[in-house]
Design an enzyme around this catalytic site. Structure first.
Site, PDB file in Angstrom:
ATOM      1  N   ASP A  29     -53.654   9.529  29.565  1.00 41.58           N
ATOM      2  CA  ASP A  29     -54.610   9.281  28.388  1.00 41.58           C
ATOM      3  C   ASP A  29     -55.207  10.652  27.818  1.00 41.58           C
ATOM      4  O   ASP A  29     -54.250  11.570  28.022  1.00 41.58           O
ATOM      5  CB  ASP A  29     -55.788   8.374  28.987  1.00 41.58           C
ATOM      6  CG  ASP A  29     -56.288   7.551  27.891  1.00 41.58           C
ATOM      7  OD1 ASP A  29     -56.941   8.200  26.800  1.00 41.58           O
ATOM      8  OD2 ASP A  29     -56.646   6.437  27.917  1.00 41.58           O
ATOM      9  N   HIS A  42     -53.009  12.538  25.525  1.00 45.50           N
ATOM     10  CA  HIS A  42     -53.445  11.819  24.462  1.00 45.50           C
ATOM     11  C   HIS A  42     -54.103  13.071  23.693  1.00 45.50           C
ATOM     12  O   HIS A  42     -54.997  12.653  22.829  1.00 45.50           O
ATOM     13  CB  HIS A  42     -54.334  10.770  24.487  1.00 45.50           C
ATOM     14  CG  HIS A  42     -53.450   9.506  24.759  1.00 45.50           C
ATOM     15  ND1 HIS A  42     -53.751   8.223  24.994  1.00 45.50           N
ATOM     16  CD2 HIS A  42     -52.023   9.238  25.121  1.00 45.50           C
ATOM     17  CE1 HIS A  42     -53.055   7.414  25.239  1.00 45.50           C
ATOM     18  NE2 HIS A  42     -51.762   8.103  25.488  1.00 45.50           N
TER      19      HIS A  42
END
Ligand SMILES: *[C@@H]1O[C@H](CO)[C@@H](O)[C@H](O)[C@H]1NC(C)=O
Ligand SMILES: *[C@@H]1O[C@H](CO)[C@@H](O)[C@H](O)[C@H]1NC(C)=O
Ligand SMILES: *[C@@H]1O[C@H](CO)[C@@H](O)[C@H](O)[C@H]1NC(C)=O
Length: 392
Positions: free
Chosen positions: A215, A238
């Site tokens: 993430d 991310h």
């Protein structure tokens, strides 16, 4: 706070911790070795009671204390190391800490209400996340690995954090904390395994760290002030993100003062991202500088999404009430794996203002199409090189 005074804050931190560590040879230092409290490094038996007793004694020593975790594999159930402590406390992790599969706690290892804390060492903090990743019929795990709540004047350095069940390292309501030289590793497809998450905190520095996860490499939530991030290598992951902000209507949301400098992104989903819900509560995100950034095949190198609404019942006319203001992107180089390298989608209700794009050089690494930028509801100025051509 201006960039130069952030540098001074950093130097003061370094000085204090150098003193703290060099004073380890002085007489008023006491060492609390967990093995002296019966901890066993067989990788099987839980050591939480032994660790908590060592912490309790270290925390009560009115001087410099060092809680030592020597080499070896220590199984550890969730533990809360609570302050306030009487002196300064260092936790030296040279061993490998292994989490249990317990997912009832919000944190695996938390430090709460501690001032002058140093968590350091060459050891590994292993969240054993594979035990919960992708389990169907089970809500996402929220067990963060290392959590600091209400911690001040502290430093976290040189640790390896791997395979968290959720966030690897989290700061909440903390102040003057430096994170330096940490290495974070979790698989690209592991759900919600953010590297570092910072919320409601003041004067935070993250430097020279290497983060690869499933993430955000670093996520920043509401309430932060003066966060400085430098020398971070991110990817896969991310990106470095603000948000998502404004989901629960009614709260006031936002943050001010973020300086991201000398960071690189390799094979990430995003590079520099700001995300707010639509509709959203009201708020302000302001005074952000991103500079000297290198992108290698980021899907979305620069992305501002003020229409975030991942669930199905969304009103696509809805606008965010969080304003994003005074944001500079300077010297952002490299390539994008999608054609829209610069994507700034702001709210029509409170448009983005005082944006600056300076010396942007992002090419498209795909085969067909040309690199471009797309903007909506943003007022700003462009300086120097603009590749793709600017959109405001
Ligand atoms: C930039 O960051 C890297 C680590 O990624 C570090 O080695 C280098 O010294 C930094 N450069 C500057 C000018 O801060
Ligand atoms: C914009 O943000 C920068 C960086 O935090 C700050 O130095 C500057 O004073 C801000 N400008 C305004 C007009 O507030
Ligand atoms: C822009 O980047 C490309 C490679 O991505 C490089 O060849 C070129 O020299 C850069 N231009 C400037 C002005 O830095």
């Amino acid at each position: 706070m201006a960039a130069s005074s952030m540098v001074i804050v950093g130097t003061v931190f370094q000085l204090v911790f150098t003193l703290m560590m060099s004073s380890c040879t002085a007489n008023n230092v006491r060492f609390y070795d967990v093995t002296g409290y019966g901890a066993v490094s067989n990788g099987k038996d839980d050591n939480s009671k032994q660790f908590l007793r060592a912490w309790g004694d270290a925390c009560q020593w009115n001087g410099n204390s060092v809680m030592l975790i020597p080499k070896g594999i220590y199984k550890l159930n969730p533990v809360d190391f609570n302050g306030p402590c009487k002196g300064s406390t260092a936790v030296r992790i040279d061993g490998n800490l292994k989490a249990s599969t317990d997912i009832s706690a919000e944190a695996w290892i938390s430090f709460n209400y501690v001032d002058w804390l140093l968590v350091d060492g060459s050891g590994t903090v292993d969240g054993q996340g594979a035990s919960v990743w992708g389990k169907s019929g089970q809500p996402h795990s929220i067990v963060s690995s290392l959590v600091f709540n209400f911690v001040k004047n502290s430093k976290i350095s040189n640790l390896n954090l791997i395979n968290s069940k959720s966030v690897h390292l989290k700061l909440f309501k903390s102040e003057k904390v430096m994170i330096s030289g940490v290495k974070i590793r979790a698989p690209e497809n592991s759900p919600n395994t953010d590297g570092i998450c910072i919320a409601d905190s003041l004067d935070i520095q993250v430097q020279n760290s290497n983060i690869a996860c499933g993430d955000d490499c670093i996520s920043m939530l509401s309430g932060n002030e003066n966060v400085e991030i430098s020398g971070v290598a991110c990817g896969p992951g991310h990106g470095i993100s603000i948000g998502s902000l404004g989901q629960s209507l009614g709260d006031s949301n936002g943050l001010t003062g973020l300086h991201v400098r000398n960071c690189s992104f390799t094979g990430t989903q995003n590079g520099l991202r700001i995300k707010t819900w639509a509709p959203s509560s009201s708020g302000l995100v302001s005074n952000l500088i991103y500079e000297d950034i290198h992108m290698e095949s980021a899907d979305n190198p620069i992305i501002i999404d003020q229409h975030y609404c991942p669930s199905r019942q969304c009103d696509n006319q809805a606008q965010s009430s969080i304003q994003i203001k005074n944001v500079t992107f300077r010297n952002v180089q490299g390539d994008s794996s999608t054609p829209v390298a610069v994507n700034i989608q702001c709210s029509s209700k409170v448009p983005c203002s005082e944006f600056k794009l300076q010396d942007i050089n992002l090419s498209y690494s795909g085969r067909e199409g040309v690199v471009k930028s797309e903007c909506l509801n943003v007022d700003g100025q462009a300086y120097g090189q603009q590749h793709p051509p600017g959109c405001f």
